[in-house]
Design a protein around this motif. Sequence first.
Motif, PDB file in Angstrom:
ATOM      1  N   GLU A  32      12.103   5.408  -3.754  1.00  0.00           N
ATOM      2  CA  GLU A  32      11.721   6.464  -2.814  1.00  0.00           C
ATOM      3  C   GLU A  32      10.286   6.281  -2.335  1.00  0.00           C
ATOM      4  OE1 GLU A  32      12.525  10.245  -4.546  1.00  0.00           O
ATOM      5  OE2 GLU A  32      14.588   9.717  -5.021  1.00  0.00           O
ATOM      6  N   HIS A  33       9.696   5.129  -2.604  1.00  0.00           N
ATOM      7  CA  HIS A  33       8.290   4.929  -2.293  1.00  0.00           C
ATOM      8  C   HIS A  33       8.063   3.887  -1.201  1.00  0.00           C
ATOM      9  CE1 HIS A  33       7.419   7.417  -5.714  1.00  0.00           C
ATOM     10  NE2 HIS A  33       8.128   6.614  -6.494  1.00  0.00           N
ATOM     11  N   VAL A  34       9.069   3.620  -0.391  1.00  0.00           N
ATOM     12  CA  VAL A  34       8.893   2.660   0.700  1.00  0.00           C
ATOM     13  C   VAL A  34       8.308   3.413   1.892  1.00  0.00           C
ATOM     14  CG1 VAL A  34      10.045   1.080   2.280  1.00  0.00           C
ATOM     15  CG2 VAL A  34      10.798   1.225  -0.093  1.00  0.00           C
ATOM     16  N   PRO A  35       7.118   3.012   2.364  1.00  0.00           N
ATOM     17  CA  PRO A  35       6.513   3.711   3.502  1.00  0.00           C
ATOM     18  C   PRO A  35       7.328   3.499   4.782  1.00  0.00           C
ATOM     19  CG  PRO A  35       5.135   1.860   2.800  1.00  0.00           C
ATOM     20  CD  PRO A  35       6.294   1.932   1.859  1.00  0.00           C
ATOM     21  N   PRO A  36       7.185   4.409   5.750  1.00  0.00           N
ATOM     22  CA  PRO A  36       7.936   4.291   7.010  1.00  0.00           C
ATOM     23  C   PRO A  36       7.716   2.969   7.732  1.00  0.00           C
ATOM     24  CG  PRO A  36       6.862   6.426   6.866  1.00  0.00           C
ATOM     25  CD  PRO A  36       6.365   5.614   5.697  1.00  0.00           C
ATOM     26  N   SER A  37       6.550   2.346   7.529  1.00  0.00           N
ATOM     27  CA  SER A  37       6.266   1.087   8.220  1.00  0.00           C
ATOM     28  C   SER A  37       6.955  -0.102   7.558  1.00  0.00           C
ATOM     29  CB  SER A  37       4.764   0.844   8.260  1.00  0.00           C
ATOM     30  OG  SER A  37       4.242   0.763   6.944  1.00  0.00           O
ATOM     31  N   GLY A  38       7.561   0.097   6.394  1.00  0.00           N
ATOM     32  CA  GLY A  38       8.256  -0.980   5.692  1.00  0.00           C
ATOM     33  C   GLY A  38       7.651  -1.223   4.326  1.00  0.00           C
ATOM     34  N   PRO A  39       8.262  -2.120   3.573  1.00  0.00           N
ATOM     35  CA  PRO A  39       7.801  -2.367   2.209  1.00  0.00           C
ATOM     36  C   PRO A  39       6.390  -2.959   2.152  1.00  0.00           C
ATOM     37  CG  PRO A  39       9.842  -3.577   2.674  1.00  0.00           C
ATOM     38  CD  PRO A  39       9.414  -2.914   3.929  1.00  0.00           C
ATOM     39  N   THR A  40       5.709  -2.638   1.074  1.00  0.00           N
ATOM     40  CA  THR A  40       4.393  -3.210   0.806  1.00  0.00           C
ATOM     41  C   THR A  40       4.373  -3.694  -0.635  1.00  0.00           C
ATOM     42  OG1 THR A  40       3.521  -1.061   0.133  1.00  0.00           O
ATOM     43  CG2 THR A  40       3.210  -1.678   2.440  1.00  0.00           C
ATOM     44  N   GLY A  41       3.361  -4.454  -0.988  1.00  0.00           N
ATOM     45  CA  GLY A  41       3.194  -4.897  -2.373  1.00  0.00           C
ATOM     46  C   GLY A  41       4.408  -5.640  -2.896  1.00  0.00           C
ATOM     47  N   LEU A  42       4.890  -5.212  -4.077  1.00  0.00           N
ATOM     48  CA  LEU A  42       6.048  -5.853  -4.705  1.00  0.00           C
ATOM     49  C   LEU A  42       7.281  -5.741  -3.813  1.00  0.00           C
ATOM     50  CD1 LEU A  42       7.384  -7.287  -7.070  1.00  0.00           C
ATOM     51  CD2 LEU A  42       7.734  -5.039  -8.137  1.00  0.00           C
TER      52      LEU A  42
END
Length: 192
Positions: A32-42
């Motif tokens: 539930e932690h994927v930002p609206p702009s798309g995945p980041t980090g891992l």
Amino acid sequence: ILNRIQHHPLASFFALTYAIAWILWIPLVVSEHVPPSGPTGLGLVLAGLGSLVPSAVAILRIAVRDGRAGVRRLLRRLLMWRVGVGWYLAIVLLSTLALGAVGLSVLLGGDTPDLDVTIAAVVIMFLLFIFPGSAGGEEIGGSGFALPHLQADDRSALGASVVLGVVWGVWHLPLFLIGADIRPISVFPAWV
């Protein structure tokens, strides 16, 4: 299992590609932690690794079956630059189509896109998305391995491309389920 993989190269290619990529992408779907702009980090690493799976599976399948010579034949196709002028024109025209669509949208009252990157950054990003992105990650598997196998089954180029397009479109499903604005699920049917 190895016998089935050898006797059914196309089915095993798709099964392995789907299984491995989706194992990498499913954590992004349930997170539930994927930002609206798309995945980041891992998440970005998992998304990137998943996109490399088709070519990795194809290269491994060919290496097992045909050895180094087969892999060299497959990879040599990436360096084919001698195509008709029409193909180069198609690339340029299709690339400018996106710019034209944005321009038309603005002329018709749409919002002007905010660009916070330089033209050089856009060009570099574009080149990275093409290669090693799509070309290195997906196209070796799709166009280099699957398409010739589909055409070998007495399908026309169009028929083989349609089958591949549907299978490839569905392969991207988890990326549409992560909730990012860049891939809303509402456009998934059109994507396929």
